[in-house]
Design an enzyme around this catalytic site. Structure first.
Site, mmCIF file in Angstrom:
data_model
loop_
_atom_site.group_PDB
_atom_site.id
_atom_site.type_symbol
_atom_site.label_atom_id
_atom_site.label_comp_id
_atom_site.label_asym_id
_atom_site.label_seq_id
_atom_site.Cartn_x
_atom_site.Cartn_y
_atom_site.Cartn_z
ATOM 1 N N CYS A 32 0.854 -0.926 0.096
ATOM 2 C CA CYS A 32 0.007 0.014 0.155
ATOM 3 C C CYS A 32 0.873 1.478 0.122
ATOM 4 C CB CYS A 32 -0.941 0.040 1.272
ATOM 5 S SG CYS A 32 -2.036 -1.267 1.431
ATOM 6 N N GLY A 58 -0.065 0.524 -5.060
ATOM 7 C CA GLY A 58 -1.318 -0.182 -4.927
ATOM 8 C C GLY A 58 -2.125 0.477 -5.919
ATOM 9 N N CYS A 266 13.097 -3.497 4.837
ATOM 10 C CA CYS A 266 12.731 -4.029 3.652
ATOM 11 C C CYS A 266 13.574 -3.893 2.667
ATOM 12 C CB CYS A 266 11.077 -4.038 3.349
ATOM 13 S SG CYS A 266 10.711 -4.915 1.815
ATOM 14 N N TYR A 272 13.152 -2.995 -5.775
ATOM 15 C CA TYR A 272 12.066 -3.045 -6.780
ATOM 16 C C TYR A 272 10.989 -1.897 -6.623
ATOM 17 C CZ TYR A 272 7.651 -4.742 -9.233
ATOM 18 O OH TYR A 272 6.483 -4.775 -9.989
ATOM 19 N N CYS A 412 6.955 -13.659 1.718
ATOM 20 C CA CYS A 412 7.146 -12.366 2.795
ATOM 21 C C CYS A 412 5.848 -12.397 3.347
ATOM 22 C CB CYS A 412 7.363 -11.023 1.833
ATOM 23 S SG CYS A 412 7.241 -9.756 2.828
ATOM 24 N N CYS A 463 16.069 -6.447 6.445
ATOM 25 C CA CYS A 463 15.244 -7.596 6.399
ATOM 26 C C CYS A 463 15.601 -8.322 5.054
ATOM 27 C CB CYS A 463 13.662 -7.448 6.395
ATOM 28 S SG CYS A 463 12.797 -9.190 6.278
ATOM 29 N N CYS A 466 13.104 -12.877 2.543
ATOM 30 C CA CYS A 466 12.719 -13.310 1.093
ATOM 31 C C CYS A 466 13.681 -14.272 0.507
ATOM 32 C CB CYS A 466 12.053 -12.530 0.423
ATOM 33 S SG CYS A 466 12.852 -10.924 0.073
#
Length: 496
Positions: A32, A58, A266, A272, A412, A463, A466
């Protein structure tokens, strides 16, 4: 316990069929985008512009809620920002403060009732919430609350925050908010509004970005700084992990009310999701991607004639690769930016039509050339395989793939729709098997170590779950079977 504010503008309902659902680029979907502003008579209009700039985060629904100090107004719909709001809608959203939300559903189905900002009324007064992230223990909290008689209006995970606030027994809004957030786990960057105050909160791990800015005497909060640029707002700083900021007529006040956690920014925001013209986590996204491309060229070189990005998110990394390798950079693949919400397919079946409607190769740049294709990531690999075929058909003599991130092997649970283990090609296949499947001359990824080295900034921790499965926050029964539609078993997924 909850009721609608009588002064609110009714929700609208729009067609939710989007061409991107059928012709996507095989990438994970962001969760979002959020935007808020306090102390400006054009608050709703500026929020509209901020959401337009954050549209990449989003495209399923969008909404704006505003306040004039007495009433809360809200308007939301399915689709993109330009599809939903008219000048009349914006003019009806009165007040000097507003928050807005662009949604991609990582929990809860894509229906109008799940469009945010979410609004409710309780003993604390009106509560309006816009959430970016994913709460990993929301399922358990919701089940417990339902057992106690709570009735939920939506299937979004963040509705549990509002219920926890209402049952806290506290009469102070900020204390009730702190009480609720201390009981949820996972990723959240939040904007929460009542009639008088906007609260901006970031989870203690800091998974998702949130930035603070200023426009004249007005304070602005957004997922990315590109939303500041369109309204000429000035970037001040990040909202820190675990920080809660209250913005009101008294200015801003900062709190750190939560237990300190391991910082886990993240890394996919750099790889990306975020726009390259944004600053997040205190750094330029474009510069970070350039460095990733440079590092990729150092560690995974190949003899070639041209370097080509898969547009658009890989452009910066490809520039970095080309500069470091000393190989000419070519925009030899063109992406269409004009795919509408509906599309009439040709009656005669065209092979790989879904990819061709979005991408096309510049044959004159490719014919007879050894090509390095740079992309930011590979999920399933199906789209990349079709793109490789397009380059072969255009006359490329060799095709080498270089990925500016490590192999994505794990889903994730913090607000990104990354597929399950069985869908992720790097989770089920070796690099050599991926090479054969894609039908390329070579393929190389970054390692986790080289990726972190390329974005190394003192004191910043990222993090990488993934890539390595090291999840920094408790999952509390949240599995890859229910990560996207966490509340699917509640019988609430009918069209609304």
């Amino acid at each position: 316990m909850f009721g609608c504010d009588n002064q609110s503008i009714p929700d609208i309902q729009m067609d939710n069929t989007d061409i991107s659902e059928h012709y996507n680029d095989g990438k994970p979907r962001e969760e979002c985008g959020i935007f808020g502003i306090y102390g400006n008579p054009r608050a709703a209009n500026l929020t509209y512009l901020g959401l337009y700039t954050l549209q990449h985060r989003g495209q399923e629904s969008a909404g704006i809620a505003s306040s004039d100090g007495e009433h809360i107004y809200r308007y939301a719909g399915m689709g993109k920002v330009l599809d939903i709001f008219t000048e009349e809608h914006i003019n009806n959203l009165g007040g000097h403060m507003a928050i807005g939300h662009n949604r991609y559903s990582t929990t809860g189905s894509s229906y109008l009732r799940n469009a945010q900002p979410f609004r409710a009324t309780s003993i604390l007064g009106p509560i309006v919430l816009a959430h970016n992230g994913n709460l990993t223990n929301a399922g358990a909290i919701r089940s417990d609350l339902e057992d106690r008689g709570h009735i939920f209006q939506t299937t979004i995970d963040s509705e549990v925050i509002v219920h926890l606030m209402a049952r806290s027994g506290m009469r102070d809004f900020s204390e009730a908010l702190i009480y609720a957030l201390a009981r949820v786990k996972g990723a959240y960057s939040l904007l929460i509004m009542n009639r008088d105050v906007i609260y901006a909160v970031r989870d203690p791990h800091g998974f998702r970005p949130l930035v603070l800015g200023k426009l004249g005497d007005s304070y602005v909060v957004a997922s990315e700084t590109c939303a500041f640029d369109i309204i000429d707002a000035r970037y001040i700083r990040e909202v820190e992990p675990g920080e809660m900021i209250a913005i009101s007529a008294f200015g801003i006040k900062s709190y750190y009310p939560f237990e300190k956690k391991r910082e886990s920014l993240c890394v996919f925001e750099y790889i990306y999701f975020s726009r390259p013209d944004s600053m997040i986590f205190g750094e330029s996204v474009h510069d970070m991607r350039i460095e990733m491309g440079r590092m990729l060229a150092r560690t995974e070189p190949v003899e070639a004639d041209i370097v080509v990005p898969i547009p658009d998110s890989s452009v910066s990394a490809a520039i970095g690769y080309a500069r470091e390798a000393g190989i000419p950079y070519e925009m030899a693949m063109i992406r269409s930016h004009y795919i509408g919400r509906t599309f009439i397919e040709p009656q005669q079946k065209i092979r790989d039509f879904g990819v061709k409607i979005k991408f096309n190769v510049v044959k004159s740049s490719v014919t007879g050339k050894r090509v390095v294709l740079v992309d930011d990531s590979i999920m399933r690999g199906t789209t990349m395989r079709k793109i490789i075929k397009m380059f072969r058909n255009a006359g490329a003599t060799e095709v080498h793939v270089r990925i500016a991130s490590p192999p994505t092997r794990f889903p994730c649970f913090y607000g990104i729709d990354i597929p399950t283990h069985k869908e992720l090609i790097a989770s089920t296949h070796t690099i050599e098997e991926i090479k054969k499947y894609l039908r390329v001359d070579s393929i190389s990824y970054m390692t986790i170590e080289t990726m972190l080295k390329s974005i190394n900034r003192p004191g910043k921790k990222f993090c990488t779950a993934c890539f390595d499965g090291d999840y920094p926050s408790e999952l509390d029964g949240c599995t890859e079977d229910n990560q996207k539609y966490l509340f699917e078993d509640c019988g609430m997924n009918e069209y609304y």
